[in-house]
Design a protein around this motif. Structure first.
Motif, PDB file in Angstrom:
ATOM      1  N   SER A 107      94.685  50.084  53.280  1.00  0.00           N
ATOM      2  CA  SER A 107      95.115  48.712  52.982  1.00  0.00           C
ATOM      3  C   SER A 107      93.997  47.928  52.308  1.00  0.00           C
ATOM      4  O   SER A 107      94.246  47.110  51.422  1.00  0.00           O
ATOM      5  CB  SER A 107      95.540  47.995  54.262  1.00  0.00           C
ATOM      6  OG  SER A 107      96.664  48.628  54.829  1.00  0.00           O
ATOM      7  N   PHE A 135      94.339  46.284  48.727  1.00  0.00           N
ATOM      8  CA  PHE A 135      94.182  44.838  48.586  1.00  0.00           C
ATOM      9  C   PHE A 135      93.254  44.490  47.411  1.00  0.00           C
ATOM     10  O   PHE A 135      93.603  43.689  46.542  1.00  0.00           O
ATOM     11  CB  PHE A 135      93.630  44.261  49.892  1.00  0.00           C
ATOM     12  CG  PHE A 135      93.439  42.774  49.887  1.00  0.00           C
ATOM     13  CD1 PHE A 135      94.497  41.926  50.189  1.00  0.00           C
ATOM     14  CD2 PHE A 135      92.201  42.223  49.598  1.00  0.00           C
ATOM     15  CE1 PHE A 135      94.312  40.547  50.187  1.00  0.00           C
ATOM     16  CE2 PHE A 135      92.018  40.848  49.598  1.00  0.00           C
ATOM     17  CZ  PHE A 135      93.080  40.009  49.893  1.00  0.00           C
ATOM     18  N   VAL A 190      98.553  40.790  49.646  1.00  0.00           N
ATOM     19  CA  VAL A 190      98.810  40.764  51.093  1.00  0.00           C
ATOM     20  C   VAL A 190      99.984  41.686  51.437  1.00  0.00           C
ATOM     21  O   VAL A 190      99.917  42.471  52.389  1.00  0.00           O
ATOM     22  CB  VAL A 190      99.116  39.315  51.570  1.00  0.00           C
ATOM     23  CG1 VAL A 190      99.562  39.313  53.027  1.00  0.00           C
ATOM     24  CG2 VAL A 190      97.885  38.426  51.398  1.00  0.00           C
ATOM     25  N   ALA A 205      95.932  38.694  54.773  1.00  0.00           N
ATOM     26  CA  ALA A 205      96.149  40.142  54.766  1.00  0.00           C
ATOM     27  C   ALA A 205      95.594  40.782  56.042  1.00  0.00           C
ATOM     28  O   ALA A 205      96.207  41.683  56.614  1.00  0.00           O
ATOM     29  CB  ALA A 205      95.497  40.759  53.532  1.00  0.00           C
TER      30      ALA A 205
END
Lengths: 249, 104
Positions: free
Chosen positions: A72, A76, A90, B13
């Protein structure tokens, strides 16, 4: 990141001699240490690529400390670096982290961690800690392996992220050093162990084609997200090609 | 993006990824153990990474292009097939792209 082996293979211990448990714990500790080191070291590549993508040192470290799930994190910075919106970055990071929810479901009954300890367990639920836990022969050793690996990777991943960010910052123009190609290779390295099944290879190829076709017409970041639809379609329709949970990492 | 905007995205995030992990620990296992859910989650990982490889190695500013990155990724694939460690693969790709650009 590495793939966990087996699925829910951890059993509650039956009567065990103390010395045997001791040697199992030592074996788990060695495994946790080697996995932590191997994984931690490639925090260097994350740190360097993150500053190359335009994030500063503090933002880069915040990702390794707070997001703490390698795939991730790379996704990102990849989306942001390519000019994608914050929302797309996100969403991509969260979707790529979806497999961690599956790990949590397997680990929760084993760990039985509550309160703050439960939150900590969730935070260090990643490919590596799950893999080491699942590789252990009994529940007590599996718990130890999970915590040692999770905390070990957390510590080393962050140390090496800082090293990478500082080095990356000193390098200057990322293209001159081939860091844009390194980012592509990082994604290839992350997907490689997951391509064991034919259906996985087909989905990866179809997703790549969808992303390339959409790139000229969709805003940056959207082509990657749209490719996830390929997985939903394929996963919904092909019950025969069911990969085991252990193959998903 | 402004530094403030990047910070908002970083924290959002991180929160989203933590929430996903926590959901796994808190929801009943049988729901996530459904074969379809498990299958889709694993394929989503593969699809996103596959798309990221393509976008990162063959696009620039909204256009599909073939340059030094493509050669570097092919070399990386060979290294992975030969079971090279992750760090070696990443560094190798950087070196290949950097050398190609220095030569051309």
């Amino acid at each position: 990141m590495t793939a966990p082996h087996g699925e829910g293979s951890v059993e509650e211990p039956v009567e065990q001699p103390v010395e045997e448990l001791g040697s199992r714990r030592r074996a788990a500790a060695r495994q946790a240490a080697s996995v932590s080191l191997a994984t931690g070291v490639y925090g260097v590549s994350f740190g360097a690529l993150s500053v190359a993508a335009g994030l500063d040192l503090a933002q880069t470290v915040a990702l390794s400390l707070l997001m703490f799930t390698g795939g991730s994190q790379f996704a990102f910075i990849g989306v942001l670096g390519a000019g994608g919106s914050g929302v797309a970055a996100v969403a991509t990071a969260a979707l790529l982290g979806a497999r961690n929810a599956l790990y949590g479901a397997v680990l929760a009954p084993l760990l039985r961690a509550r309160g703050l300890r439960g939150l900590a367990a969730a935070h260090v639920t990643i490919d590596e800690s799950t893999a080491v836990a699942q590789a252990q022969p009994d529940a007590a050793t599996a718990r130890a392996g999970f915590w040692w690996t999770g905390l070990g990777v957390l510590a080393l991943w962050n140390v090496f992220t800082v090293v990478g960010a500082v080095v990356g910052d000193a390098l200057g123009d990322p293209r001159r050093w081939g860091l844009d190609a390194a980012a592509a290779a990082a994604f290839l390295g992350l997907v490689w162990p997951r391509l064991a099944s034919r259906s996985a290879r087909l989905v990866a190829a179809a997703a790549a084609v969808v992303a390339l076709v959409l790139t000229p017409v969709a805003p940056a970041g959207v082509p990657v997200l749209a490719a996830a639809a390929v997985a939903v379609l394929a996963g919904w329709r092909t019950p025969a090609a069911s990969p085991r949970l252990g193959r998903t990492a | 993006m402004s530094p403030g905007g990047t910070w908002v995205a970083v924290l959002a995030a991180a929160a989203a990824c933590f929430a996903v992990k926590l959901v796994g620990h808190r929801v009943p296992e049988h729901w996530l153990a459904h074969p379809r859910v498990a299958r889709i989650a694993s394929l989503v990982t593969v699809a996103l990474l596959g798309a990221l490889v393509a976008v990162q190695s063959a696009t620039t500013d909204g256009a599909v292009v073939a340059d030094a990155r493509l050669v570097a990724v092919l070399v990386a694939a060979v290294a992975l097939a030969l079971r090279a460690p992750f760090v070696v693969v990443v560094v190798l790709a950087a070196v290949v792209a950097a050398v190609l650009r220095a030569l051309t």
